[in-house]
Design a protein around this motif. Sequence first.
Motif, mmCIF file in Angstrom:
data_model
loop_
_atom_site.group_PDB
_atom_site.id
_atom_site.type_symbol
_atom_site.label_atom_id
_atom_site.label_comp_id
_atom_site.label_asym_id
_atom_site.label_seq_id
_atom_site.Cartn_x
_atom_site.Cartn_y
_atom_site.Cartn_z
ATOM 1 N N LYS A 62 0.835 -1.220 0.000
ATOM 2 C CA LYS A 62 0.000 0.000 0.000
ATOM 3 C C LYS A 62 0.862 1.260 0.000
ATOM 4 C CE LYS A 62 -1.905 -1.065 3.961
ATOM 5 N NZ LYS A 62 -1.267 -2.350 4.267
ATOM 6 N N SER A 63 1.765 1.313 0.965
ATOM 7 C CA SER A 63 2.596 2.512 1.065
ATOM 8 C C SER A 63 3.445 2.660 -0.187
ATOM 9 C CB SER A 63 3.485 2.447 2.298
ATOM 10 O OG SER A 63 2.695 2.442 3.461
ATOM 11 N N THR A 64 3.965 1.523 -0.660
ATOM 12 C CA THR A 64 4.798 1.576 -1.856
ATOM 13 C C THR A 64 4.005 2.172 -3.012
ATOM 14 O OG1 THR A 64 5.928 -0.393 -1.077
ATOM 15 C CG2 THR A 64 6.222 0.192 -3.394
ATOM 16 N N ALA A 181 -2.884 10.435 1.510
ATOM 17 C CA ALA A 181 -2.868 10.332 2.959
ATOM 18 C C ALA A 181 -2.532 8.889 3.331
ATOM 19 C CB ALA A 181 -4.216 10.731 3.534
ATOM 20 N N ASP A 182 -1.381 8.692 3.986
ATOM 21 C CA ASP A 182 -0.969 7.342 4.395
ATOM 22 C C ASP A 182 -1.316 7.160 5.864
ATOM 23 O OD1 ASP A 182 0.117 4.869 4.716
ATOM 24 O OD2 ASP A 182 2.071 5.368 3.844
ATOM 25 N N GLU A 183 -2.339 6.368 6.119
ATOM 26 C CA GLU A 183 -2.819 6.117 7.475
ATOM 27 C C GLU A 183 -2.948 7.412 8.276
ATOM 28 O OE1 GLU A 183 -1.219 2.727 9.450
ATOM 29 O OE2 GLU A 183 -0.319 1.970 7.612
ATOM 30 N N PRO A 184 -3.759 8.343 7.773
ATOM 31 C CA PRO A 184 -3.844 9.646 8.444
ATOM 32 C C PRO A 184 -4.485 9.554 9.814
ATOM 33 C CG PRO A 184 -5.542 9.482 6.766
ATOM 34 C CD PRO A 184 -4.675 8.265 6.618
#
Lengths: 255, 851
Positions: A62-64, A181-184
């Motif tokens: 996901k982050s990648t 937004a990464d795990e905001p």
Amino acid sequence: MTSPTPPSPDGAAPRDGLAVSARDVTKRYGSGDAKVDALRGVSVDFPRGQFAAVMGPSGSGKSTLMNILAGLDTPTSGSVMIDGTEITTLKDRQLTMLRREKVGFVFQFFNLLPMLTAEENLELPMSIAGRKIDPEWEKELVGAVGLDDRRRHRPSELSGGQQQRVALARGLISRPAVLFADEPTGNLDSATSEEMLRLLRRSVDEFGQTIVMVTHDGRAAASADRVLFLRDGEIVEDHGHLEADAIYDVVKSLE
Amino acid sequence: MLRLIARGILARKLRTALTSVAIVLGVAMVAGTFILTDQINNAFDDIFETGNSKIDAVVSRQTEFDSFEDPSPPMPESVVDDVAGVDGVALSEGQVSTQGQLVVGDDVISSQGGAPAIVVSNVSPEINPSVALEGRLPENPGEVAVIKDVADREDLQVGQDDVALATAVGTRPVELVGTFRYGDVESIGGATVVLVTLGDAQRWFDREGQVTNVFATADAGISENDLANRIRAVLPAGLEVETAAENAQAQSDDIAGEISGFLTPALLAFAGVALFVGAFIIFNTFSITVAQRVREFGMIRTLGATRGQVMTSVVGEALVIGVIASVVGLLAGVGIAWGILRLFDAIGFGLPAAGIEVRPRTIVAALLVGVVVTVAAVVGPALRATRVPPIAAVQEGATLPPGRFSRFTPYLAGLVLVVGLALLVYGLAAGLGATEALQVLGLGAVLVFLGVGGLARFIVRPLARFIGAPIEALAGTTGHLARANATRNTARTAATAAALMIGVGLVAFVAIFAAGLKDSFTGAIDRTLQGDLILQTDTFSPFPAAASGVVDSTEGVAASQFLRFPEVRTEPGGSQFLNTIDPTTAAQVFDFDWQDDASDALFAQLGTDGALIETNLADSAGLATGDRFTVTTNRGESASFTVLGEYRDPVLFTGITVTGAAADGLDIPGDPSVGVVLFDEGADGDAVKQEITDRMDADFPTVQVQSNAEFKEEFEGQIDQLLALLYALLAISLIISLFGIVNALVLSIYERTREIGMLRAIGTTRRQMRAIVRYESIITAVIGGVLGIGIGILFAWVLARGLEDQGIGFTLPVGTLVVFLVLAIVAGVLAAVLPARRAAKLKPLDALHFE
Ligand SMILES: Nc1ncnc2c1ncn2[C@@H]1O[C@H](COP(=O)(O)OP(=O)(O)OP(=O)(O)O)[C@@H](O)[C@H]1O
Ligand SMILES: [Mg+2]
């Protein structure tokens, strides 16, 4: 209601009207025995004004994916367009300029500068770019995130939720084509999380903001218009809006 | 625990390297000082030993003290025969040793680096330490040989026909018949050494019927001591005999005393400054890293580590760094020794140096100093590390608990500052001896630096706002971020700046002090000397008395004064200068600052019994008009004088002023050190000056003819050279403090990785990232510069006040200080290069992953 095959948008179709578009994106870390295929050919489009949530087990990529879509990382192969611009071939400086113009971020760790006030933090993307701030827009944003009386406070004088709201306003101040937004909500309690999600939702509904949000939280994903699921570097499910229960079902089925 | 320490050092290689530099350079200065002074001592030992290797005893004139103007006083030549008549003496021979310069074509060959220009008479081969290399040694009148080093340097050829010798009776053409080495050496510290025949030396240098030394060898079976004793029995009063070994030893001891009494402590003082700066940096670096490792300390505490073990892990790391850095510093000391030698050479203090020898004392001192300083600097941060509670391991954003005494640090720093200032005042006012005064002043300065360093964090914010204002105005957000970064941890910025402050403070101090010195000297010349020309040699050594004839026979000269300044001892009063003047024209040529009812009329009353004294002597010796006091010369002659009046001139005519006739009565050599020439009213000054210059060049080429303005300029130039030397020695400390800035920035950047990533993600370009770091560096450096200049001004002012009696004023060289500030900016830019590059290299992504 399942659409088991990942959507494979027609390669020939025009990609304008899309905020973000990825084609056959792969990402391989390391080589030989130590190699990890974090993404194995992901193609996905995000139309303007869409609020998309990306879910998946830990390590699914996901982050990648998000970092590559945002131009923070380069794919091993494939192409990524942001607002009609191919970004995989851009140099650092051009990428920086593109981020200034078109991309906003909200990070899990709020990432505010401790020595600046809330207001200075939220204006940072504009001031660093040497661009004029639209005072109307700033006022509207500050009002929307409810920080009118906290402008002059420093991050250390704000609660986690307040800090994340400053970060959200900062992400929106430049009216980016897309907000990543990464795990905001990853670092917020549930009440503050809900507040945050309401704000994200509002920015989509009222300002037509495009948002791509990575999350582990089904309730967070439930406020999105679209929910994508990744597993082992591939998009395995792509849904429209789902309720939290339905999302948990999919999550379970993927484990 | 050892593994932990080793891991820590390996994991932080860059920081370890940068930290080590702070110690390496300081230790290198310590080691270099010892290595260099050993080299110089050894060289002189060699020179004196080989010089005496073929003789057994030396007769010379007994002296009360060494005199610069009269280094080898003469004795009657008849002593040679007296010694020859002693039973057991195989050979007795006299020598004349004096000063005189070689002239080639129109050029006076000066010695390198202020070494003397020695003329010495040749002696028989049996006792001669000099060995011909090319040609031969002089045998006949008019022949000379020069030492190899000078022949090479000046490219002299045996047989060359344009060689002459500047003598007391004018320039004499000579025949260059050879080059030689002295014992085993081809150079005596850059000195010009010319061998002539004894007859020429006597004729040309005012030594008719005199010699300066008598050398003797013993018959077989007679020891040096025995020989010396036998000779002593026949010597007239005022002469002494030493064995060859004693004589060599005494000469080496003289030099060694001067080196260990002045050169070594002076160089060690600079090494001390470097180490002091280094200690600041180590303290700062460890303070930063300890703060950054709070979670790690908490973690090892949860795993059962005791506070002692935490302490050990930090101190252990410092110990390892200290040892490594000291060893490297010791090796670098060889380079430093070489560098300082070159430096001295470059500004005209050539020193002979034997091969490099690293004595055990050097090794011990270097290692001890390096390790002790490193460990001592780390005690504070290590103690704070022990205060980290285990819970810190699990706290997000746990910070270092404040030290137990942190509440008191400002008061403590204030106290230290006050004590330091008090010591400065005490050191100057208490009338201590020079050494004690310097020690007290040094300690005072250290405390002032420590105190200001400790208080600096309270003024970092306003200073940074002030310094940052133009940057923010010009650069906008990057400037604002830089200023905000510089002030987010005021203690850190203060400590970083304080390291630079020390070097800048001392540089500013010497610059300001030198400016005061120049002004007081040039002011004294303007005030006191009414003449139009000043005559002297480039080494300030005496020139032939006959040169006065040239001046006095030149058309357009109204009056002239040829001054001698021999050192004498007075009772009461101690060591003083005995200024000799010509009373007939003194009122015309000088403008004395008379005290009480003294006046120019006194000059005429001086005679050979009267003396004028400077107020400092009057005060220190309790002398007043009408008192009598006694003067003793280096040759042991004594005379009493009556004080006729007092004047104030702490710069040019310090001590006692008497007539030339009175000095002659004391057997003081007649060669003057300075001439002052007054033109006739209406004379064509340029023409008169030109004529005197031309005639001096012909007969007395060592005499420089200068207008007052030229003379002042030359003096200022000499001060500037000295300043350059001091700057160069202080540069090491400045370089160390630059590394301190680099180190602190690198550590800060490491700590701000995530922030930098965020900044990059939201659109900060690499160039902007570099600018942010650069501006922060500039702000820090300028804070150090401003504090340093402030302290420099303070020190110079205090010292100038303390030395007011000596005529030293306080002058602010504003231009120079502005240059220092600009250099601080440049230093900031330089220090930022590496950290800025590291910051710009961080990818937004790395930064986001960073924990
Ligand atoms: N810099 C890297 N070097 C090597 N492998 C990496 C790197 N970054 C990520 N990976 C690997 O790529 C895969 C995907 O990682 P990614 O961070 O995208 O997962 P994620 O879905 O965001 O997980 P999480 O929910 O835990 O944040 C993982 O197997 C991870 O180990
Ligand atoms: Mg992730």
